[in-house]
Enzyme design. Sequence first.
Site, PDB file in Angstrom:
ATOM      1  CE  LYS A  77      -0.346  -0.107   4.997  1.00 60.34           C
ATOM      2  NZ  LYS A  77      -0.830   0.326   5.748  1.00 60.34           N
ATOM      3  CE1 TYR A 114      13.902  33.137  -2.370  1.00 67.46           C
ATOM      4  CE2 TYR A 114      13.725  30.682  -1.402  1.00 67.46           C
ATOM      5  CZ  TYR A 114      13.266  31.873  -2.225  1.00 67.46           C
ATOM      6  OH  TYR A 114      12.889  31.451  -3.992  1.00 67.46           O
TER       7      TYR A 114
END
Length: 832
Positions: free
Chosen positions: A495, A724
């Site tokens: 899964k 940044y």
Amino acid sequence: MSVVSFTIKEVGDICHADLKQGNDKVLIRHLIIDSRHISDPNDSLFIAIVGDTHNGHRFAQEAYEKGIRSFLLSEDVVFLKDKEDCNILKVDDSLLSFQRLAAAHRAKFNLSILAISGSNGKTIVKEWLSQLLSADFNIVRSPGSYNSQVGVPMSVLNIGAEHNLGIFEAGISRTEEMSHLEAVIQPEIGIFTNIGPAHDGNFINISQKVAEKLNLFVNCRQLIYCGDHYDIGEKLISSGLSQKIKLFSWGKGPDNKLVVKSTNNSDLFSTLELEFEGNVTEIQIPFIDKASVDNAMHCVSFMLLKGYSFDKIKDRLPLLTPVKMRLELKEGINNSAIINDSYNSDINSLSIALDFLEKNKRFRKKTLILSDILQSGKPDKVLAGEIAELLSKRDVSRLIGIGPILTEYKDLFESTESFYESTEAFIHDFDPGSFEDEIILLKGARNFEFEKISRLLEAKVHNTVLEVDFNALTDNLNYFKSKLGKDTRIMPMVKAFAYGSGVFEIANHLQYHRVDYMAVAYTDEGVELRKAGISTPVMVMSPEEEHLYFLIRYKLEPEIYSFHILNKLVEVLSQWKDSLEEPMPIHLKFDTGMHRLGFDDKDLDELTAFLKEHEDIIKVASVFSHFAASDEKEYDDYSRLQIKKYNSIISKLESAIGSDFFKHISNSSAILRFPEAQFDMVRLGIGLYGIDESVFDAPLTNVLTFKTRIIQIRDLDAGESVGYSRKAIEKKKRRIATLSVGYADGFHRNMGNGKWSMLLHDQKAKVTGNVCMDMCMIDITNIPEAQEGDEVVIFGEGNSLHEYAKAMNTIAYEALTSVSERVKRVYIQRGS
């Protein structure tokens, strides 16, 4: 496929077997140990080998159905008892019998054979010797890393009359193994590469391990080893082998036959000053790491033993190329996939690569791009004929042959195939539109430069990948199997995109290794598996109401955890009752303490009545539950209460509806910590990927490596910032590398500013500044050898996923499933 020549009577005599039934005059030409790969059944013998985690007798019926009529067994097989058309030989030990047959085959040929053992470097030394000597010898060698109790006899069976030099590697993992391999190889010369910690747990001490490896060389005339390894030299003396075998040692000490007086490294080469028989000379090796230098010295020593002059050795050593010991499966153009196996080209490795190609069930169309096989020792027409015969028996849709030999003998192949004189001719005519919805195997000799073709066929991707190691996955699967009872089934979880590793390829690999079940979260995941050729039973853990019809259409088996979903399923099944070939298998889930999904024990009476009422359209395939904390020792009492409650539930259910269903509660951690809870089946999840959440310290192998590359390097003065918001400012000069991975790839933004370190040239480099969407930066001030284009490991071997998850403030499950699907998955399989 290897060719032998034994009658059934000769097989019986060699293996000390009893002929239970059949004709002892039948001629055997092929020995088969894997029922998945049978191409010449009429004259093949199926040998049912019993191993630690598998039993070949389980597949005797499959072998029979594929046409095999001769069997060598160590156990009775019920299916074969009434098959009067079979030749059946019975032995005590089928593996030993396989080894004896390989030894008998080897004894038919008079050729010089070199055997290589040691903790590391065996495959490299073997492949480099092949590179160095193939101009002078017709060499047969172990494919890939075939050095095990099964791999060695498989390798030796490749010996043919055309060969005059054999190079075989042999490895062991426990005592009393090497003498069996010595009997198979029967070497004349040996190389003992080194001794290290691999498999230490199966030996009392290093001395015992050295002694066991030396059993490979007891009948050799000569042995090459590094005299700097004290443990090897000491055991040679104490065992008496130093008096029996002519030793050739190399090393720094003056007592060695070949003395390394000095080693100097440049950026690309190592220059070694050597002294041999009073003469001093210099050689250059195109590698600078110590392991490669050691491996090259073993090769130099062997060449000296074979009478090569230093002048010739010096001419050939610079031509050595890295040995790429794995196949790579990558995404290709136009919804195709590429298997790149262009590092090695001979007919035996071609057969192994075709096995890998055929096991992929996702693509029906299979294309082989093959170059001429060089230096085989066979006439060109004979070799081309063997290739054509091999391909006629394999699942190959299309051949593209490249090289003058294949082109000259193209009439031996089917008319639909295409041929080109050279790689350049193929590239000149290359049409991307002619490759679509297929899997393509690239198999080429080095000088055909198939990497150029690979670049044309690969989908364009950025530098960040998640590498999935199929060998490691298999190792982990076999480890967990070794902890199970012989009748306990296994259901791997695939899964969530197989924990982020890629569902199709993982499921395909697990199906090839014959797991009993797979489990997915949602119906559409199961549907995609069926479309990709997965036929293994699939349990759907969260079946959605609107998709219940697809359970019928694609033969998927739902988890049923409530009366609501059970009633909805019965409604749909009743509407499509005429389409049902048999009642739909369902998996009942009971809540024993997880308190997430599941029936309660108070529901049993109502549930059993419902099941009996609708037994014409539903049947119980399994009854299971889910541990809440099987990996946490502090909750062991709670886990045992869950087991007790589960036992009570299944006991009542068996009394009500019978016992014809599987029972399972264990996950990866519980397999190791609660063996009493294995029942009929276990569910293997994150442990399959090498993650041990049980604090059991299981010897699991890392499967997943998340990595990227340096795209730019810059030097910063003191006081300059990175990224940044100017979060990373230092008062000293720094060297910064920008990497092509960011939070859009699953590398979370909170991992910046020193929170995580990447692995570069086996050294840690801290992430500096904020993580950007597509990039981040690391400080490489203390790694001067770093260059643009270098590979950087985000997590993987040497950079723990556990620690990575901790830095993310989460668990390994989330860390894995966070890796974005835009990060391309690359699947590798070593030739072993």
